[in-house]
Write an enzyme that holds these catalytic residues in place. Structure first.
Site, PDB file in Angstrom:
ATOM      1  N   ASP B 392     -11.164  -2.294  -4.882  1.00  0.00           N
ATOM      2  CA  ASP B 392      -9.776  -2.678  -4.638  1.00  0.00           C
ATOM      3  C   ASP B 392      -9.012  -2.774  -5.959  1.00  0.00           C
ATOM      4  O   ASP B 392      -9.445  -3.471  -6.884  1.00  0.00           O
ATOM      5  CB  ASP B 392      -9.801  -4.048  -3.942  1.00  0.00           C
ATOM      6  CG  ASP B 392      -8.454  -4.434  -3.358  1.00  0.00           C
ATOM      7  OD1 ASP B 392      -8.066  -3.828  -2.335  1.00  0.00           O
ATOM      8  OD2 ASP B 392      -7.808  -5.330  -3.925  1.00  0.00           O
ATOM      9  N   GLU B 421      -9.586   2.586  -5.298  1.00  0.00           N
ATOM     10  CA  GLU B 421      -8.350   2.396  -4.548  1.00  0.00           C
ATOM     11  C   GLU B 421      -7.229   2.071  -5.525  1.00  0.00           C
ATOM     12  O   GLU B 421      -6.862   0.926  -5.713  1.00  0.00           O
ATOM     13  CB  GLU B 421      -8.499   1.251  -3.524  1.00  0.00           C
ATOM     14  CG  GLU B 421      -7.330   1.146  -2.559  1.00  0.00           C
ATOM     15  CD  GLU B 421      -6.479  -0.102  -2.707  1.00  0.00           C
ATOM     16  OE1 GLU B 421      -5.623  -0.323  -1.846  1.00  0.00           O
ATOM     17  OE2 GLU B 421      -6.647  -0.874  -3.685  1.00  0.00           O
TER      18      GLU B 421
END
Lengths: 672, 672
Positions: B392, B421
Site C-alpha cells: 500500500d 500500489e
C-alpha cells in the site's frame, strides 16, 4: 570510498531524497560531455522523495584538480524534473553532479501556507520556531540574531491561545525569515548522484572552424619547383582572403624512399618522384623531422607565427605509420611485427598489399615505449606552436591509446583540437569522438539528396551523439573526389560548398582543387583525383577567372558575421514542395539565417518554403525581410509559405538573414 | 579491484577489443533487468576493434553467489552489434556481462581466405603453423597431438617452394583444425564490459497473473454477520470457477479503535462500526496479528493451503502505518514524530487530516530497528505461507528502504512477488519498479479512449521501462470507481474487463462489486463507492442473474489456454477505421489472439480491421479462420482488411484465435 557529500553510514537509512538520470551524460559518465567556453551548461535531473515533503536540489561542479565545488540551486520544471545551469568560465576539464535533500523548513512552510485550522497554525508556529532556532545554529552571528528573534516571536504568538491565526501565519511566512532560514539548511541527509559526470570545455574554434587543406609542396609560384614553407607564407594572404581559420597540411616529414610510390599511385617510383607524404620517415628523420625541401624547423615556426597573425591556426596531419626507411624501424624493431622470414610486416588487407607502409604493432611488449614515443610526436609539434591535429585513420590504432594520449595532452594543453579522420562504421566513429576527439569527419561527402541530407544532419544535430560528436564536413578531400564533383560542374561545387558551410559549424575544403573546380578522376568510377597531389607536385593558377574564391570568401565572411552559423544544434529543416530544394533555418539569439539550396545543377527549380515566423519572433501577419547575404538581394516575406526560385546557372542558393520589423510599422531594423 | 578477467596491468595497453553498450540494461546496471524462469535471455553488445582483425565475443553469466560463470559465444549481426542468448534455468538473481578479444587465429584465417599470391600463402602457412602450435599448448593432450600434427604439415608445405598454393591453402583452412584451434584461444588480452549487469528471474506468475480482490469480512453467507477465513474457504470454489490465480485481501489485522472512521468515511464511528482495515493495530496486536473476527493463525494457514490446492495464491496487503492504538505506538514512540504538544503526529496533507493514521518517521535515529521490524512483518507472513504482497502506497516510504527489504527478502525467498500500489507520478512509479517491485499498478483505470489506450499500452509494452516495469491493470479498486463505471452499465464493465484481461498479462478486479456491476459512487463526481466495504460490512448475492461470473470465467480460461495472452511485449495494435473500435494482436509461437473491443457502450459499431496476415504466417491470398473464443463463433477472414461489427447489447468484444490452414487447401487446422 566515502565521498565528502555522502551521509554518514549510521544515517544512510534516513536519507529520503532520490537523484536520478542526471543529464546530459555520455554512457552514464564513462565519457565526457563537450561544451565551449562561455556556454551555459544546462543540467537536468529527476529528483523526488517519498511523501509530499519539499526537496531542495543543487547542481554542483568544479574543474578537475580544482579543490572547491561551486553550487547553484536547481528549480523544479514539473514531472519531477529539476534544472540548473552555470556558465563555463575557462577551457579545461570539469565534473558536475546533483545533490538533493528533503528540506524540513521548506516542507513546513509549504504545509503552513495551506493550513486553515487555528490550532493547527499554532502548533505549526511552534514547529517553525524550532526550525528557525536550528537554522540559527548554522548561521553566522550576523544572521543568527534575526533567526533567533523570529523564533521567539513565533513561539510567543503560538503560546497565546487568543492570537489571530492569520496574523500568526503571516508572521511565520515572513519573507526575510524564510530567505534566511533557507540560506542555512540542514543538509546532513543530502544525497548525491553517484557519479561525478565529466565535461570537457574547449575553445571556440573546436565548435566553429573553417578548414583549408593544401599540399605545401605544390605552393611554389612557378611550375616544377618543390614548394616550401616560404611559398606557403606567400600564399597566406590568399587563405586569409578566402576566410579560413585553420590551414591544414598533409604530413610534412621526410618521405620514405624504399618502395616509394610513383605518380598516380604507381607501384614503382621514378627517380624524380616525390612520393606520398603519408609514407613517413627516411634517413633524414621521422615524425618529428621536416622534409628538407619544405624548409627548416625555424621556417616552420615562422610560418606558424605569420599564420597566427592572420588569425589562422596551422593544423598538422598525424599519421602513425612508417615508411620502411623510417629511423624507428631500425631503432625499435619490436614496435613492428616480424614475418616468419624475418622481414617486417607491411600493411595489407588481402589481397591488397601496401609494402611502402609499416604499421605499428600495438600489441608489442614495449607498448609503453611506443605510446610514449607517439605522445612525444604530439608534444614536439605542440612545442613548435601547433595546437590542431588532424589524425589519419585513428580507427586502425587502439582506442585505449587515443583515450590516454588525448587526455594526457589536453590535461597539459586544454587548447588542443583533435580531428578524427575515421571514415568507417558509425559505432567506431562515435567511440573515437567519445574517448576524446574534438571533431570528427563525417559521411557528408556521400550524402547528396535532400532526404539523405535531412536524415543525416538531423541525426548529427539532434541525436544523443551531439553531446560528444562534433561534425566537420568536407565536400572533398585528397582521398575523396565524389562522383558528383566529377567534371567540375560549377553549380555542384557551389551547392556543396554552401551546404557544408551552412549546415555545419565546422567544415573544410581541400584546395586549390576545390575553388578551381578540378574534378578529373583517375578512372571513371574512382574517388581518386587524377594526377593527385598525393603522389606528385602540382601547380595551380589561383587567379583563374572561373575560381570560386570570391564566393568562398563571401561564405566564410557570412559565417563569421552570423553567430547562427557557428552552432550545430540550432539546425531546423523547413518543408519545401520541391525535392530539389532543401531549406533550413538556424537561430542564435537575434541572428536568424535561412538557407535554401537548389540540389539540381541542371535546371531552375522553384517552390514554396515553409517557415514558422513565430519561432523567430515575427508575427504571422507581419512582413519580414529576407536579405540574401550571397547576392545582397532583399525579399519581402510574409507568413508561413513563401516562394523561392533558384537558377543553378546563376547562384544555386540563398543564404538569407531574416530581418524583423521593430517598434512600428514603418520601422524595419533593416533600415538601420 | 582487479577482476579475474581483467588483463594484467602490464598488458592493459595491449588490449585492443572494445565492448560497449551491453543491453538490456537498466540505468547502466544500477538496477536489474527482469525476466521469467525458462525465458531465453537475449543480450546484445557493440563490440569492435581497431583495424580489420577478427573479434571473438562471449556472453558470460552466473547466478549471484554461484561460483562459476557460464559462457556462450556471441555472433555478429552487422554494424558492430553482437548477440548471444541463454535460457534461464532457475528463479533468482543473476549477473551477466560480455567479454571480447582480438583472435589471432581467426584473423589469420580471415586473411588467408582472401590471399592469392603463392608466396603470401606460404608465409601465411608458416604463421598458421606457429598459431596451431600455440593452440596446442593450451589444449588437453587428446587435442594437442592433432594440432601439433597440423602445424607440422603446414610448416612442411610452406617450406616447399614448389608446393601448390591452393592445396596449401586448403590444408591451412581445414575445418577440423580450425574448430580445434578456435576451441583453445589465446585470451590473455580479453576485455570485459566494466559492469556485471544484474538480472532478476521470477516465477511465471510474476509476469502473468489474474487477481481477485475481496474483503474477507464481507464473505459471510448471511447478511449482517462478520465474515471469516472459514467463509472465504467456502468462497474458494467460486473464485476458482472465475479462474483467478491470486486472491488478494485488504489488511487482515486488528482494526484501530481510537478515532475509528464510520460508514462512508464518517469522522466518528458508531459503536458497531467495523472501521477501515487500513487503520492497522489495536490492543489485540499489529501487523503480525489477525483480527479475531476473521479467525486464528491456524485458520489463516488452512485457508492458504486450501487456496493452494486450487492453484490460488493468497496475496496480503502490506500497509506500513499504524492506528493510534497499534502496540508499536507505545513500544516504539521514536518510530513516530512527536508534535510540540507531545502528541503523536498523525497523517496530514493540509488542510486534510487523517487523525486515525500515524505514519512512521523514517528519519528516526532508530531507522535500523524500524527497518528490521518492517522486514519482520514480511517474514512473519512468509512463514504463514504467503508469497505475494500488495504493498500500500509504497511511494510514501523511502525508496532506499524498499530496495533493501525487497532485495533481502527475495534473496532468501526468490519466489516472492511484490505489487506496488503507487498511483503517483511516472518517475516515482518507475523508480519503485526499478528498485525491486515485481509488478506495478498502472494508469489503466484512467485510460479509456482508443487513443489513450494505444498510447499507454504502447509505452508499457514497447518502451524501455518494460525491462523492469511489469504492469498489473485493474478496471476498479476499492479506492477507484471510475466515472465510466458509475451506474453499472454492463457493456462498460465487459469492455473494461476484456481490455484489462487481453491488453496485459497481469490484471485484477475488485469483486464481487465488479461482477455484480455495482457502480454507485458516494457522490456524483466521486471515485469512492457508496457504502464502501472499506468502512462497513457488505453482503453480496453472487448468483445474481446479471452477474458477469460466466464471462469472467471464460475470459480467464482463454487467458490460461492461450500463451499469447500471458505476455506483454508481444502487443501490436491494428488499425481500424472507427475510433470506437480498438483492435490488437498478440502472438506467442503458434498462438495468435486478435482482440477487438467496441468502446461505445451505447451503439453498435462496425468497421474494418487492418491485420498483416504475413506477420502471423498466413499468406495474403489465403483465407484464415478467426475463432471468437468469447462466443465460439467462427469467421473467415482474408487479406489485410476485414469487417467487424460489435453490438454492446450482446458482447462488445471479439477475442479471436487466428487459425491457419495447413498442408493443403482443404486442410484447415481448425478441422482438427
Amino acid at each position: 570510498m566515502t565521498k565528502k557529500h555522502d551521509p554518514k553510514p549510521e544515517c544512510v537509512g534516513r536519507v529520503r531524497a532520490v537523484v536520478d538520470a542526471v543529464r546530459p551524460s555520455v554512457d552514464g559518465g564513462r565519457f565526457a560531455v563537450k561544451r565551449i567556453v562561455g556556454d551555459e551548461m544546462v543540467v537536468d535531473a529527476d529528483c523526488f522523495t517519498d511523501s509530499h515533503d519539499v526537496l531542495r536540489v543543487m547542481l554542483r561542479w568544479r574543474t578537475v584538480g580544482g579543490a572547491k565545488f561551486s553550487e547553484v540551486e536547481m528549480v523544479a520544471l514539473g514531472n519531477d524534473v529539476w534544472r540548473g545551469a552555470f556558465t563555463l568560465p575557462t577551457i579545461g576539464r570539469y565534473v558536475y553532479t546533483v545533490i538533493a535533500w528533503v528540506d524540513h523548513f521548506a516542507s513546513w512552510r509549504h504545509e503552513l501556507v495551506r493550513r486553515v485550522d487555528a490550532d493547527d497554525v499554532r502548533v505549526a508556529a511552534q514547529v517553525g520556531a524550532i526550525l528557525l532556532d536550528e537554522a540559527a545554529t548554522r548561521a553566522p552571528a550576523s544572521d543568527r540574531k534575526t533567526l533567533t528573534a523570529g523564533a521567539a516571536k513565533l513561539r510567543q504568538g503560538a503560546s497565546d491561545a487568543e492570537s489571530d491565526p492569520d496574523l500568526l501565519k503571516n508572521l511565520a511566512l515572513d519573507e526575510t525569515l524564510t530567505t534566511l532560514a533557507l540560506a542555512y539548511p540542514e543538509r546532513s541527509l543530502e544525497v548525491a548522484y553517484p557519479v561525478e559526470l565529466p565535461l570537457i570545455v574547449d575553445r571556440q574554434r573546436a565548435r566553429a572552424s573553417s578548414w583549408y587543406e593544401m599540399f605545401p609542396r605544390s605552393a611554389a609560384a612557378e611550375p616544377g619547383r618543390h614548394g616550401s614553407f616560404a611559398d606557403v607564407e606567400t600564399r597566406l594572404p590568399y587563405i586569409a582572403e578566402l576566410g579560413f581559420d585553420v590551414l591544414y597540411f598533409p604530413p610534412i616529414h621526410p618521405v620514405g624512399r624504399v618502395r616509394r610510390k610513383g605518380k598516380n599511385n604507381a607501384l614503382l617510383a621514378e627517380a624524380t618522384d616525390v612520393g606520398s607524404p603519408w609514407a613517413i620517415g627516411a634517413d633524414e628523420g621521422g615524425h618529428t623531422a621536416i622534409l628538407p625541401e619544405l624548409g627548416t624547423a625555424a621556417d616552420f615556426r615562422h610560418l606558424v607565427a605569420m599564420a597566427s597573425n592572420l588569425g589562422i591556426d596551422i593544423a598538422l596531419d598525424i599519421a602513425f605509420q612508417c615508411a620502411p626507411d623510417h629511423p624507428w624501424v631500425k631503432e625499435h624493431p619490436n614496435w613492428f611485427r616480424t614475418r616468419p622470414d624475418g622481414s617486417v610486416q607491411y600493411a595489407e588487407n588481402p589481397p591488397k598489399k601496401y609494402q611502402d607502409i609499416y604499421p605499428f604493432n600495438f600489441e608489442t611488449d614495449d607498448w609503453i615505449g611506443l605510446w610514449e614515443a607517439l605522445k612525444g610526436v604530439f608534444e614536439y609539434w605542440i612545442g613548435e606552436g601547433v595546437t590542431i591535429f588532424r589524425v589519419d585513420n585513428p580507427h586502425t590504432k587502439p582506442f585505449s591509446f587515443w583515450e590516454w594520449v588525448i587526455r594526457e595532452l589536453k590535461c597539459e594543453h586544454p587548447q588542443l583540437i583533435f580531428l578524427a579522420e575515421a571514415f568507417t562504421r558509425p559505432k567506431v566513429m562515435h567511440r573515437l569522438a567519445k574517448l576524446g576527439y574534438t571533431q570528427s569527419y563525417t559521411y557528408f561527402t556521400w550524402r547528396n539528396t535532400k532526404r539523405e541530407l535531412i536524415e543525416y544532419f538531423t541525426e548529427l544535430s539532434q541525436g544523443s551523439g551531439r553531446e560528444y560528436f562534433r561534425p566537420n564536413v568536407w565536400p572533398n578531400t585528397p582521398d575523396i573526389l565524389h562522383e558528383q564533383l566529377h567534371g567540375g560542374r560549377r553549380p555542384v561545387y557551389v551547392a556543396r560548398l554552401v551546404l557544408a558551410a551552412t549546415l555545419a559549424a565546422s567544415y573544410g575544403i581541400y584546395g586549390p582543387v576545390y575553388e578551381l573546380l578540378e574534378g578529373t578522376p583517375r578512372e571513371a568510377a574512382s574517388e581518386e583525383y587524377r594526377d593527385s597531389e598525393k603522389y606528385q607536385l602540382r601547380h595551380w593558377t589561383l587567379d583563374d577567372a572561373g575560381s570560386l574564391r570570391g564566393l568562398i570568401a563571401r561564405i566564410n565572411r557570412i559565417r563569421r558575421e552570423n553567430p547562427a552559423l557557428q552552432h550545430d544544434w540550432n539546425l531546423v529543416f523547413c518543408g519545401t514542395d520541391n525535392d530539389q530544394l532543401i531549406a533550413y533555418a538556424k537561430q542564435t539569439g537575434d541572428n536568424v539565417i535561412v538557407t535554401v539550396v537548389n540540389l539540381d545543377p541542371n535546371h531552375v527549380q522553384s517552390g514554396w518554403v515553409d517557415l514558422d515566423p513565430h519561432a523567430f519572433g515575427v508575427d504571422e501577419s507581419a512582413q519580414y525581410q529576407m536579405h540574401d547575404l550571397l547576392t545582397d538581394k532583399r525579399f519581402l516575406w510574409q507568413g508561413r509559405h513563401n516562394f523561392v526560385m533558384l537558377d543553378p546557372a546563376l547562384v544555386p542558393a540563398h543564404v538569407m538573414r531574416l530581418r524583423r520589423r521593430v517598434r512600428s510599422e514603418r520601422d524595419f531594423d533593416y533600415f538601420l
